[in-house]
Design a protein around this motif. Structure first.
Motif, mmCIF file in Angstrom:
data_model
loop_
_atom_site.group_PDB
_atom_site.id
_atom_site.type_symbol
_atom_site.label_atom_id
_atom_site.label_comp_id
_atom_site.label_asym_id
_atom_site.label_seq_id
_atom_site.Cartn_x
_atom_site.Cartn_y
_atom_site.Cartn_z
ATOM 1 N N VAL A 229 35.745 34.333 33.532
ATOM 2 C CA VAL A 229 34.634 35.263 33.755
ATOM 3 C C VAL A 229 35.077 36.448 34.610
ATOM 4 O O VAL A 229 34.786 37.611 34.286
ATOM 5 N N THR A 230 35.775 36.184 35.694
ATOM 6 C CA THR A 230 36.205 37.283 36.573
ATOM 7 C C THR A 230 37.233 38.175 35.891
ATOM 8 O O THR A 230 37.226 39.399 36.089
ATOM 9 N N SER A 231 38.101 37.591 35.075
ATOM 10 C CA SER A 231 39.082 38.414 34.349
ATOM 11 C C SER A 231 38.396 39.308 33.330
ATOM 12 O O SER A 231 38.762 40.484 33.164
ATOM 13 N N TYR A 232 37.382 38.760 32.657
ATOM 14 C CA TYR A 232 36.642 39.557 31.677
ATOM 15 C C TYR A 232 35.904 40.706 32.364
ATOM 16 O O TYR A 232 35.962 41.866 31.917
ATOM 17 N N LEU A 233 35.209 40.414 33.469
ATOM 18 C CA LEU A 233 34.474 41.459 34.178
ATOM 19 C C LEU A 233 35.420 42.483 34.796
ATOM 20 O O LEU A 233 35.100 43.668 34.865
ATOM 21 N N PHE A 234 36.587 42.013 35.232
ATOM 22 C CA PHE A 234 37.573 42.947 35.768
ATOM 23 C C PHE A 234 38.033 43.929 34.691
ATOM 24 O O PHE A 234 38.155 45.137 34.945
ATOM 25 N N SER A 235 38.283 43.423 33.495
ATOM 26 C CA SER A 235 38.804 44.278 32.423
ATOM 27 C C SER A 235 37.743 45.209 31.853
ATOM 28 O O SER A 235 38.058 46.332 31.441
ATOM 29 N N THR A 236 36.490 44.750 31.829
ATOM 30 C CA THR A 236 35.448 45.533 31.173
ATOM 31 C C THR A 236 34.610 46.381 32.126
ATOM 32 O O THR A 236 34.028 47.392 31.698
ATOM 33 N N VAL A 237 34.520 46.002 33.379
ATOM 34 C CA VAL A 237 33.668 46.718 34.327
ATOM 35 C C VAL A 237 34.472 47.321 35.473
ATOM 36 O O VAL A 237 34.479 48.543 35.673
ATOM 37 N N LEU A 238 35.146 46.483 36.209
ATOM 38 C CA LEU A 238 35.830 46.955 37.418
ATOM 39 C C LEU A 238 36.950 47.934 37.098
ATOM 40 O O LEU A 238 37.119 48.948 37.789
ATOM 41 N N LYS A 239 37.703 47.650 36.057
ATOM 42 C CA LYS A 239 38.843 48.503 35.735
ATOM 43 C C LYS A 239 38.403 49.869 35.223
ATOM 44 O O LYS A 239 39.070 50.882 35.464
ATOM 45 N N ASN A 240 37.274 49.915 34.528
ATOM 46 C CA ASN A 240 36.790 51.180 33.973
ATOM 47 C C ASN A 240 36.174 52.088 35.028
ATOM 48 O O ASN A 240 36.153 53.310 34.855
#
Length: 432
Positions: A229-240
């Motif tokens: 979950v954290t990896s997905y949110l990192f790639s889709t939200v935090l990184k952008n």
């Protein structure tokens, strides 16, 4: 007329059967002997002579300055190793006579061997080893291990095995970074971190207690779930949008007046972030509450004899739920170390296995808050040691230095724990 009485010897009770003595464990004396001999050979006898090692103690904010200490490398390492060897002999004699030695012996032995290693590592180097900075950084790096070990302790004392500490640390780090970034307040992130840990703990409670799923399997699955979950949110939200969601401010260092200026002790204990001071309070409170309060007695009763606890009116599963969620929140608070305490943006799997080392610290500390703190400090020291020696320029390869925390964990649990008994009902579901 009364019957005459005669003096008769009192009936003697039958002699108690002699209890067989427990077998002597030579694990500790053997370990001390091996490490002291290796220290003598590797750090004292083999290196070339004529070199010196320098250690700095004072910092610029201390009340008074202590000059750097320079010692001859070879002779100092030999002397420290011989002291360690003497302690190994003493341990052998005491073990042979079936006498227990206090915690002072492994503590002094460890200091001698570590100092012999540091003398050898800094021999002939231009950069001195900052002892105070080494200890200060060790305490700081031990933060997630302490909170993780306390989390496991709270859960297992009630009978729930918490293998999900790694996921709780990661969830706490993630939410702390996001909340701190949005609010521009590191303290807001610090408050949010235990909420994330408690949410993971609620899932652990749901599957372990309500649906009676194997607790170890649930813990492993939760770790994988949080990582995903954290990896997905990192790639889709935090990184952008890192500027908005992943730029957490850092907790400021707080100097306690007067105390922080005491040489050595001040910088190590009283020149830290608020998370370290919270750690002091949590360890002290848990040590008192678990062993000196009604709540702690019920907690331990549920973990040892749930049937007996239920008989006297203690709600076993309710107690386990509350302690597990509380312990998970404590682990989440430790996760704030990776982001707001260290001043770093959130990254994928940034906890790096610290949750499992925290479990080892809990076992090494024998399910005791103070013992868990001491074990976590040992692992934190080994973690910081490889950083400091990398700066100094030690001859040890960097790959070996990166292995140091994990090697110390294995040796500590395998060689120093001895016979320990976890709570009797640990991992056993209670179903009426």
């Amino acid at each position: 007329m009364s019957a005459p009485t005669t003096d008769r010897p009192a009936a003697t009770a039958p002699d108690e059967a002699a209890k067989p003595l427990a077998p002597i464990s030579w694990k500790a004396p053997t370990g001390y002997g091996v490490f002291s001999v290796l220290s003598l050979v590797l750090f004292g006898l083999l290196p070339d002579s004529g070199r010196e090692s320098t250690f700095t103690i004072s910092t610029s904010k201390d009340f008074f300055q202590i000059d750097p200490i320079t010692v001859p490398s070879k002779s100092t390492a030999i002397l420290l190793s011989l002291i360690a060897l003497g302690l190994a002999v003493f341990s052998y004699v005491e073990t042979k006579n079936r006498r227990k030695v206090g915690v002072w012996l492994p503590a002094i032995f460890g200091v001698c061997v570590v100092m012999a290693f540091l003398v050898w590592a800094d021999a002939g180097k231009d950069s001195p080893i900052p002892l105070t900075g080494l200890l200060q950084g060790s305490l700081f790096l031990a933060i997630p291990l302490v909170f993780g070990a306390l989390s496991g302790l709270l859960c297992e004392r009630s009978g729930i095995i918490n293998v999900a500490i790694e996921g709780q640390l990661l969830a706490g780090a993630f939410l702390a970074a996001v909340v701190a970034s949005i609010t521009s307040s590191a303290y807001a992130g610090l408050i949010a971190a235990p909420i994330a840990g408690a949410l993971v703990g609620a899932l652990l409670v749901l599957f372990s207690i309500k649906y009676v799923v194997n607790q170890i399997i649930v813990g492993v699955v939760l770790n994988v779930l949080v990582i995903g979950v954290t990896s997905y949110l990192f790639s889709t939200v935090l990184k952008n949008d890192a500027a908005r969601y992943n730029s957490p401010p850092k907790l400021p260092t707080i100097d306690i007046p007067v105390l922080s200026q005491i040489p050595v002790i001040g910088p190590v204990l009283f020149r830290q972030t608020v998370l370290v001071y919270v750690m002091y309070v949590v360890v002290a409170l848990l040590q008192i509450f678990i062993f000196r309060s009604r709540w702690g007695l019920r907690l331990r009763a549920v973990g040892e004899h749930p049937k007996a606890a239920d008989t006297v009116g203690i709600k076993v599963n309710r107690t386990r739920m509350r302690s597990t969620i509380l312990g998970s929140a404590v682990a989440g608070l430790g996760g704030a170390f990776f982001t707001v305490a260290a001043g770093l943006a959130f990254g994928k799997e940034m906890t790096g296995g610290k949750g499992f080392i925290a479990l080892a610290a809990m076992i090494l500390g024998r399910w005791n808050p103070v013992g868990a703190l001491a074990a976590a400090l040992l692992f934190g020291f080994s973690d910081n040691l490889q950083v400091v020696l990398g700066i100094v320029g030690t001859p040890i390869p960097s790959q070996i230095m990166l292995m140091t925390p994990y090697v110390v964990t294995i040796f500590a649990v395998a060689g120093l724990v001895g016979r320990v008994r976890p709570p009797a009902s640990e991992g056993i579901p209670y179903v009426k």
